[in-house]
Design an enzyme around this catalytic site. Structure first.
Site, PDB file in Angstrom:
ATOM      1  N   HIS A 146     -10.163   4.641   0.282  1.00 52.24           N
ATOM      2  CA  HIS A 146      -9.158   4.517   1.345  1.00 52.24           C
ATOM      3  C   HIS A 146      -9.710   5.098   2.640  1.00 52.24           C
ATOM      4  O   HIS A 146     -10.732   5.759   2.639  1.00 52.24           O
ATOM      5  CB  HIS A 146      -7.891   5.279   0.972  1.00 52.24           C
ATOM      6  CG  HIS A 146      -7.068   4.607  -0.073  1.00 52.24           C
ATOM      7  ND1 HIS A 146      -5.699   4.629  -0.071  1.00 52.24           N
ATOM      8  CD2 HIS A 146      -7.430   3.891  -1.167  1.00 52.24           C
ATOM      9  CE1 HIS A 146      -5.242   3.963  -1.123  1.00 52.24           C
ATOM     10  NE2 HIS A 146      -6.275   3.513  -1.809  1.00 52.24           N
TER      11      HIS A 146
ATOM     12  N   LYS B 215      -9.194   9.242  10.061  1.00 50.66           N
ATOM     13  CA  LYS B 215      -8.874   7.862  10.442  1.00 50.66           C
ATOM     14  C   LYS B 215      -9.758   7.331  11.577  1.00 50.66           C
ATOM     15  O   LYS B 215      -9.881   7.961  12.621  1.00 50.66           O
ATOM     16  CB  LYS B 215      -7.409   7.798  10.881  1.00 50.66           C
ATOM     17  CG  LYS B 215      -6.427   8.183   9.782  1.00 50.66           C
ATOM     18  CD  LYS B 215      -6.352   7.118   8.717  1.00 50.66           C
ATOM     19  CE  LYS B 215      -5.431   7.560   7.582  1.00 50.66           C
ATOM     20  NZ  LYS B 215      -5.365   6.568   6.511  1.00 50.66           N
TER      21      LYS B 215
ATOM     22  N   ASP C 244       0.819  -1.208   0.000  1.00 48.98           N
ATOM     23  CA  ASP C 244       0.000   0.000   0.000  1.00 48.98           C
ATOM     24  C   ASP C 244       0.865   1.276   0.000  1.00 48.98           C
ATOM     25  O   ASP C 244       1.921   1.317   0.620  1.00 48.98           O
ATOM     26  CB  ASP C 244      -0.891  -0.042   1.253  1.00 48.98           C
ATOM     27  CG  ASP C 244      -2.119   0.849   1.123  1.00 48.98           C
ATOM     28  OD1 ASP C 244      -2.349   1.398   0.036  1.00 48.98           O
ATOM     29  OD2 ASP C 244      -2.844   0.977   2.129  1.00 48.98           O
ATOM     30  N   HIS C 245       0.381   2.285  -0.689  1.00 53.42           N
ATOM     31  CA  HIS C 245       1.039   3.596  -0.721  1.00 53.42           C
ATOM     32  C   HIS C 245       2.526   3.519  -1.053  1.00 53.42           C
ATOM     33  O   HIS C 245       3.367   4.062  -0.343  1.00 53.42           O
ATOM     34  CB  HIS C 245       0.808   4.357   0.592  1.00 53.42           C
ATOM     35  CG  HIS C 245      -0.583   4.933   0.664  1.00 53.42           C
ATOM     36  ND1 HIS C 245      -0.941   6.083  -0.005  1.00 53.42           N
ATOM     37  CD2 HIS C 245      -1.691   4.499   1.292  1.00 53.42           C
ATOM     38  CE1 HIS C 245      -2.227   6.336   0.216  1.00 53.42           C
ATOM     39  NE2 HIS C 245      -2.706   5.378   0.993  1.00 53.42           N
TER      40      HIS C 245
ATOM     41  N   GLU D  52      -3.222  -0.368  -8.389  1.00 50.16           N
ATOM     42  CA  GLU D  52      -4.099   0.735  -7.996  1.00 50.16           C
ATOM     43  C   GLU D  52      -3.329   2.043  -8.004  1.00 50.16           C
ATOM     44  O   GLU D  52      -2.173   2.101  -7.606  1.00 50.16           O
ATOM     45  CB  GLU D  52      -4.666   0.484  -6.588  1.00 50.16           C
ATOM     46  CG  GLU D  52      -5.499   1.663  -6.086  1.00 50.16           C
ATOM     47  CD  GLU D  52      -6.350   1.336  -4.862  1.00 50.16           C
ATOM     48  OE1 GLU D  52      -7.036   0.293  -4.870  1.00 50.16           O
ATOM     49  OE2 GLU D  52      -6.315   2.117  -3.911  1.00 50.16           O
TER      50      GLU D  52
END
Ligand SMILES: [Zn+2]
Length: 388
Positions: free
Chosen positions: A255, A222, A77-78, A180
């Site tokens: 996300h 978050k 991810d990221h 992605e």
């Protein structure tokens, strides 16, 4: 088996402690969603002290014990730079999320035209204006005029190039994978017209992406629900959905999907099964909820540390909790329902794990059943809302 998931509806369960997968499996079993049981960003790996290999091995072990035999994914991810890629390829990841956010020019939304113009070459402008300015029909996602095209090009042009470069590097290392592109952590929202531009330009570069994560309006902080006008979001998502339908080749990715329970029905309404959702921190917060109940002394140490580290740790996250708004401590488990406490505990996980990681993990092992059933209940609520 660990494999790319393609366009199947999918759900990412980040697990920062390496102990949550059995609870995730219990929740996702019997649903239509293809799970991503290993999902860790480079930033999270740095904060948890775990390597890409450890993250995927922890998930694998749980998958074997639970005899999960359907496809599942592992999400790197990221990823920001080319050098982030090899460690994840070697560890067998199947899903690669590239975040070119550092190349997004957020000022392009408001900079005057004489500042923007020199940032595009004559050649590039000729090419793009031929492509985008001759459409006389208004589309559901809007229509470009010269100014909008210039702003979109300056804002996302370099980021698109960077994503293309990352894709090419990955293609040299691996045959089949989910890819992605995420711009969800940028300062300014991605308009539906910009979403169209990004997808179209990625296609022109030959980037075969399976999902795209725009930055939506409102705040996706978050570990808490959506903050913003849900009706306005609904309108905006209608236009974004028109863009994904137009191409028909990729899923919409959300996300910071933890606890965005009011947004899930909108995703189901607009995208049906063409979705990917990522969560991570909420599994850690469920772990803390178990500690609050069974190991209150340890929980209070984590909470105290969280208050000390919040101002420093929050810098790389989108959160708005305030220390002076934290509630009184009387009923510990219910602290995990408070907006401010959740965000403070969420973004300070790295500090908590650095100091109390061993204690946290051994306590959770002692309360395995409670942890797994907390996760199962929590995610069953999430997943049910994604059903159309
Ligand atoms: Zn993200």
């Amino acid at each position: 088996m660990l494999s790319p998931l393609g366009l199947s509806p999918s759900f990412g369960f980040g697990d920062r402690l390496g102990l949550a997968t059995p609870g995730h499996i219990a929740a996702v079993r019997g649903t239509k969603l293809a799970p991503v049981f290993a999902q860790q960003s480079v930033r999270e790996n740095a904060r948890t002290g775990r390597s890409p290999q450890q993250v995927v091995d922890d998930a694998k072990r749980a998958v074997e014990i639970a005899k999960w035999d359907a496809p599942w994914g592992a999400d790197a991810d990221h990823l920001k730079i080319v050098d982030d890629i090899p460690a994840f390829v070697e560890a067998g990841y199947t899903f690669f999320t590239v975040d070119p956010g550092e190349f997004v020019d957020n000022a392009a939304d408001s900079d005057p035209l004489n500042v923007l113009k020199p940032k595009i070459t004559r050649l590039k402008w000729d090419e793009l204006s031929t492509l985008y300015l001759n459409q006389d029909q208004e589309q559901p996602w809007g229509r470009f005029d010269a100014e909008k095209l210039m702003r979109a090009t300056v804002k996302y042009g370099k980021a698109i190039q960077h994503a293309g470069m990352m894709f090419n590097r990955l293609s040299q290392l691996k045959d089949s994978f989910d890819f992605e592109v995420s711009v969800d952590e940028t300062d300014s929202p991605t308009t539906p017209l910009e979403h169209f531009f990004i997808a179209n330009e990625l296609n022109r570069l030959g980037v075969r992406f399976t999902s795209l994560a725009p930055r939506f309006i409102g705040r996706f902080e978050k570990g808490v629900d959506y903050i913003g006008d849900l009706e306005a979001l609904d309108d905006e998502l209608t236009k974004h959905a028109a863009v994904t339908r137009h191409f028909g080749t990729y899923k919409l990715s959300l996300h910071s999907g933890s606890d965005k329970l009011s947004v899930y029905p909108l995703l189901a309404k607009h995208w049906g099964e063409r979705i990917h959702v990522k969560t991570a921190g909420t599994s850690y917060l469920e772990a803390l909820r178990v500690l609050a109940q069974y190991e209150p002394d340890l929980f209070l140490k984590i909470y105290t540390l969280g208050r000390e580290c919040y101002e420093a740790d929050r810098r790389t996250y989108h959160v708005s909790a305030r220390l002076d708004m934290l509630p009184w401590i009387d009923d510990l488990p219910s602290l995990l329902n408070d907006f401010h406490a959740r965000e403070v505990l969420h973004v300070t996980f790295g500090s908590a794990l650095a100091k109390y990681g061993t204690e946290i993990k051994s306590s959770l092992v002692n309360h395995t059943d409670a942890y797994h059933s907390a996760l199962e209940g929590h995610f069953t609520k999430h997943l049910a809302l994604l059903r159309r």
